[in-house]
Design an enzyme around this catalytic site. Sequence first.
Site, PDB file in Angstrom:
ATOM      1  CD  GLU A 135      30.670  48.411  41.588  1.00 25.61           C
ATOM      2  OE1 GLU A 135      31.751  47.087  42.075  1.00 25.61           O
ATOM      3  OE2 GLU A 135      30.482  49.813  40.904  1.00 25.61           O
ATOM      4  CD  GLU A 146      33.139  45.443  37.296  1.00 25.55           C
ATOM      5  OE1 GLU A 146      33.500  46.429  38.043  1.00 25.55           O
ATOM      6  OE2 GLU A 146      31.747  46.001  37.493  1.00 25.55           O
TER       7      GLU A 146
END
Length: 571
Positions: free
Chosen positions: A158, A234
Site C-alpha cells: 500500500e 485484501e
Amino acid sequence: MSDFTIGESDFLLDGAPFRILSGALHYFRVHPDSWADRIEKARLMGLNTIDTYVPWNAHSPRPGVFDTSGILDLARFLRLVADAGMYAIVRPGPYICAEWDNGGLPAWLFRESGVGVRRYEKQFMAAIAQYLEQVLRIVEPLQVHHGGPVLLVQVENEYGAFGDDQVYLKAVADLIGQGGITVPLVTVDQPVDEMLAAGGLDGVLRTGSFGSRSTERLRTLRAHQPTGPLMCMEFWDGWFDHWGGPHHTTSVSEAAAELDTLLAAGASVNVYMFHGGTNFGLTNGANDKGVYRPTVTSYDYDAPLDEAGNFTAKYHAFREVISRYAPVPPLALDAVEPAPEFSVPLGDPVSVRRNWTPHASLPTLDELGARLAIYRTEIAVDGPALLSVGEVRDRAHVLLDGQPVGVLERENHDRAILLPHGRGRLELVVEDQGRVNYGPRIGEPKGLVGGVLLDSTPLTDWETCVIDLDAVPAAVGGGGLVPGPTAWRASFEADGPVDHFLKTDAWGKGFAWVNGFCLGRYWHRGPQHTLYVPGPVVLRGANELVVLELDTMASRTAEFTAGALLGPLEL
C-alpha cells in the site's frame, strides 16, 4: 512443477485460467503446532491459496540476526501449505503495516541519523537488500516452477498511501528479482486514483485492498490495470481493535454478499483475514492520526476462523458463497469443547530483579534497547514542583519516594504533572505500548523524548533499569518487594495441551506468560478481557503462570474462562 503467468485477463496455471481464492494467515501470529490445522480449515472453506506477510523486525530483532526458528520458520510454513495441496502468496514488504509493531520495520534501523523511511535512501536500501536476500533465499526454491507453492510475491505494501518515490519502489522490485524470484510480482493499494498511481509500477500487476463497494472498486482498479486479472489482495472481512475503543465486528450477511459480488465479477480474492491469530509478546502496532491508539493483543479480526481457530458463522457463509464458483471439499464438523473454567490464587507479589546503570542525561528506550524501563533521579527543590516532559512515548508511571503520583499518557497528550513536593527519589516507569505501523510516525524513537524538566530546570544524573520482558519469568523474585512493576506467580493443572483463556478484567495493566511463553499485553480498559493461551503451550500436569502488573490489581486470582471475551463485559 507448474508454470504460473499473467494472461490478458486471467492468471494462467500451466496455460489454463486460474482464479486465486486465497486467505490471509500470518504464520507469526499462530503457534507453529497449529499451522497445519489452520491451513486445512482454509482448504475446507474452498480456498486454494494461503497469503502471508513476512515481518522483518521479528526475524531480525538485532542487526546481523535473521531468526527462522519456531514461530518464524517460514520455510516450514510454506511446505505445510504445499503439503495441503495449496498455493502461497508471500508479501515480504519490507513494510507490511498489518497492525504489527512499526509496520514490520526493525526499530534498530532508525537509530542511525538520516536513515530514510520507505524511500530511496542509501542506508535504508542497504538494509533492505540484506533483509530481502535472507527472505528470498527461503522463498526462491519454493516457487511453483520449482515444485513449491509460491505463486506471487508482493512489492512493498500500500505504498500509494504513504509516498510516491518510484525510484524506491522500482529498486525494491529489482531486489526481489535479483533474489531469484521469477513468479509474477504484484503491488497493492486502496482503489483510489492517486494511491494506485503512486503505489503501482509499470510491468507489475496492480491489485486492490477493500471490503465494500466491490463493483466500483474493481472499475477503478481496471482503469489503472487495463489488462490482466483483477484481484482484491485484501478483502477486508473484519477489523482490528484499539485499547479503550470498541470491539469491531462486521455483518456476516453483508460480508458474504460483498464476497459474492467480487467473485461474480470474475476477480481473484485474498480474504483478509481468514484467521487473524494473536499479537503474542510485544508485537502489536499502533495508530496515530493525531491521537495515539495502541492495538490490542488479540488479532481475531472477526475473521472466518476466530482467534482460537474455531469455525464462525462467517466461515460457513463464505464457504457457501465460494461453492457457487469453485469446488468445495466436504466438511465434517466436530463439536468444539469449551476451554476449561477454573481459578487459582496468585502467590505473594515479588519484584523483578533490578540492575541500575548511570547516565548523565536521559536516554531514550531505543538507546537502552528496551520496551519497558525505570528511570530514577534525586530531586531537591522547595514546595510542590511541576514535572514536565517533551513528549511521552507512550506511558509513564510517576512515583515519588515510592508513592504513586500519577500517569502521563501519550494518548491524552500528557506532558506535565504536579509533584506534591520537590524533594526525594523520583522514579518514572516508562512503557513502549507498540510502535505506530501506519503513516508518517513510523520509525520514531520511544521513551521520554525531549528531556525532563522540574519546574524550568533540566533533570540530569539519571539511573536506568531495563526490564527485559523476554527474561521476566526467570527474573522474578529478586529480593524484597519494592515500588514499581510487580510480578505474581501461580501454578495450575491441565489434562493436556488444550486451549485456555486467561481472564484479565480484574487486573490493571501488564503482561502474562504461561510456561515462559508471552501471551501478550492486558489492560483493564478493554475491549479485550482475555488472553488466548494456545494449547501447544499448555503441559499435561503442572503449568506456571507469571504476571507482571504495572498498575494495581483488583483481584489476586487468576481466572480461566470458557472462551474469548473481546468486547464489552455483561454486567
